[in-house]
Write an enzyme that holds these catalytic residues in place. Structure first.
Site, PDB file in Angstrom:
ATOM      1  N   LYS A   3       2.033 167.838  26.886  1.00 25.82           N
ATOM      2  CA  LYS A   3       1.268 166.624  26.637  1.00 25.82           C
ATOM      3  C   LYS A   3       2.242 165.464  26.575  1.00 25.82           C
ATOM      4  O   LYS A   3       3.435 165.654  26.291  1.00 25.82           O
ATOM      5  CB  LYS A   3       0.495 166.718  25.318  1.00 25.82           C
ATOM      6  CG  LYS A   3      -0.753 165.848  25.258  1.00 25.82           C
ATOM      7  CD  LYS A   3      -1.918 166.466  26.027  1.00 25.82           C
ATOM      8  CE  LYS A   3      -3.209 165.723  25.778  1.00 25.82           C
ATOM      9  NZ  LYS A   3      -4.360 166.393  26.401  1.00 25.82           N
ATOM     10  N   GLY A  22     -21.866 161.567  20.981  1.00 26.61           N
ATOM     11  CA  GLY A  22     -20.972 161.011  21.985  1.00 26.61           C
ATOM     12  C   GLY A  22     -21.501 161.275  23.375  1.00 26.61           C
ATOM     13  O   GLY A  22     -21.487 162.412  23.851  1.00 26.61           O
ATOM     14  N   VAL A  23     -22.000 160.221  24.035  1.00 22.99           N
ATOM     15  CA  VAL A  23     -22.548 160.389  25.384  1.00 22.99           C
ATOM     16  C   VAL A  23     -21.801 159.480  26.358  1.00 22.99           C
ATOM     17  O   VAL A  23     -22.400 158.738  27.135  1.00 22.99           O
ATOM     18  CB  VAL A  23     -24.078 160.133  25.430  1.00 22.99           C
ATOM     19  CG1 VAL A  23     -24.823 161.308  24.871  1.00 22.99           C
ATOM     20  CG2 VAL A  23     -24.457 158.858  24.702  1.00 22.99           C
ATOM     21  N   GLY A  24     -20.470 159.566  26.269  1.00 17.18           N
ATOM     22  CA  GLY A  24     -19.630 158.924  27.265  1.00 17.18           C
ATOM     23  C   GLY A  24     -19.574 159.786  28.503  1.00 17.18           C
ATOM     24  O   GLY A  24     -20.570 160.416  28.886  1.00 17.18           O
ATOM     25  N   VAL A  74     -18.253 162.786  29.322  1.00 18.25           N
ATOM     26  CA  VAL A  74     -18.609 164.202  29.211  1.00 18.25           C
ATOM     27  C   VAL A  74     -20.015 164.368  28.657  1.00 18.25           C
ATOM     28  O   VAL A  74     -20.827 165.130  29.199  1.00 18.25           O
ATOM     29  CB  VAL A  74     -17.589 164.949  28.332  1.00 18.25           C
ATOM     30  CG1 VAL A  74     -18.037 166.395  28.086  1.00 18.25           C
ATOM     31  CG2 VAL A  74     -16.209 164.929  28.976  1.00 18.25           C
TER      32      VAL A  74
END
Length: 362
Positions: A80, A180-182, A184
């Protein structure tokens, strides 16, 4: 505590501090393991308050990528990178190119991709300086938006949990709450609508909720994530920031399954035990959200969406195996997933990985 005090030399193979005065770049690249192949993981661009905070984050994230890649069956270890700064003000093409030169200097030990604060156009710029950048645009030979297969993988994890609990690999008639409905989350809604689920959504951005409900008028909305988590649900799906499940949320959680795309959903490791004591089936996030890394890893072989989607579908079988193992030995799914990943890493560690001269790794 100095940043070097945070480095677990027994657990991470390499930690690289990157600085470029001309562009203002300050970054850290962590290679946790190359036992299964070159380390693969995204680049996070975030305004960390201190260098210690950045190092601590990149060490945790790189370790998680080793486990994620192992469970996904990829020929990759875990890595990362973090770039310290506000991506809205500090990100420039010159800075991204400087970062790309540092990635290139690792000679293929680390392969990067998008993460929080970095996007497909950014990887196109990074790729101007390194062969080891994935998540590029299709015009540059890349896979594009990795949320496509991330959402598919989470959906497969949900189907596996349904099979494990209810004997049917479907969410039809089940109530699923999506926090969370961004990128993904909204794609996950599409899969669940097609499967016949009853869906409730929430997001800190009202426009994201409005967009989902405009596409799917039957989808309901909750006031916020806390209200949603305390609602009567079959499945609670965190798809925003990490740490969504802490002691207080778990105490009031009414769902039977937790399955979402967010990374690091548990506020601390003990939350897995709290969920188990309450009879909640937790599908480990690094198991079910691996579709994105499967997608970008496929770029290294000449991207083929059908091939990558097929590998992502296998998250169903991996999740079933983890849930069955946890039930058989009385452990939590988190422990069972860790054990399976560690076994795969240990099995692949006999022959050390050597970098090739081109990114066509296998």
């Amino acid at each position: 505590m100095a940043p070097t005090d945070l480095v677990d030399l027994a657990g991470h193979e390499q930690v690289v501090f990157c600085s470029d005065t001309d562009t203002g770049l300050h970054a850290v690249i962590a290679v946790h393991s190359t036992a299964l192949g070159p380390a693969l993981g995204g680049t996070r661009f975030h305004p960390y308050p201190t260098l210690d905070a950045a190092v601590g984050d990149v060490l945790r994230l790189s370790r998680a990528m080793s486990y994620k890649n192992a469970l996904a069956g990829l020929a990759h270890g875990g890595g990362k990178a973090v770039i310290v700064g506000d991506p809205h003000t500090a990100k420039t093409p010159q800075l991204l190119r400087a970062y790309g030169r540092f990635v290139e200097s690792l000679a293929g030990r680390y392969v990067t991709a998008c993460d929080v604060g970095t996007y497909v156009p950014d990887m196109d710029v990074v790729a101007e300086e390194t062969r080891w950048a994935t998540g590029r645009s299709p015009e540059r030979g890349g896979a594009g938006d990795s949320s496509v297969l991330t959402a598919l993988g989470v959906f497969q994890g949900m189907r596996a949990a349904a099979q494990h609990l209810w004997g049917v690999p479907s969410l039809a008639g089940r109530r699923v709450g999506i926090a969370g409905v961004g990128k993904v989350g909204r794609r996950l809604v599409d899969h669940l609508v097609e499967d016949g689920a009853e869906i409730v959504v929430t997001d800190v951005d009202p426009a994201a909720v409005d967009a989902v409900r405009a596409r799917h008028p039957d989808v309901a909305a909750a006031e916020d994530a806390d209200v949603l988590a305390r609602s009567p649900l079959d499945v609670f799906s965190p798809n925003a920031l990490g740490g969504a499940l802490d002691d207080d949320v778990v105490a009031d959680l009414r769902a039977t399954v937790v399955c979402g795309g967010a990374n690091n959903q548990l506020a601390h490791p003990g939350v897995a035990d709290l969920l188990a004591r309450r009879g909640v089936v937790y599908t480990p996030d690094f198991l079910v959200n691996a579709g994105g890394v499967i997608q970008v890893s496929d770029e290294l072989h000449g991207f083929d969406m059908e091939r990558a989607a097929g590998r992502t579908q296998a998250i169903f079988d991996s999740t079933l195996a983890v849930l069955a193992a946890a039930e058989a030995d009385g452990s939590t799914p988190a422990v069972a997933a860790d054990r399976l990943a560690e076994e795969r890493m240990a099995g692949g560690g006999a022959t050390p990985w050597l970098p090739r001269s081109s990114p066509d790794v296998s």
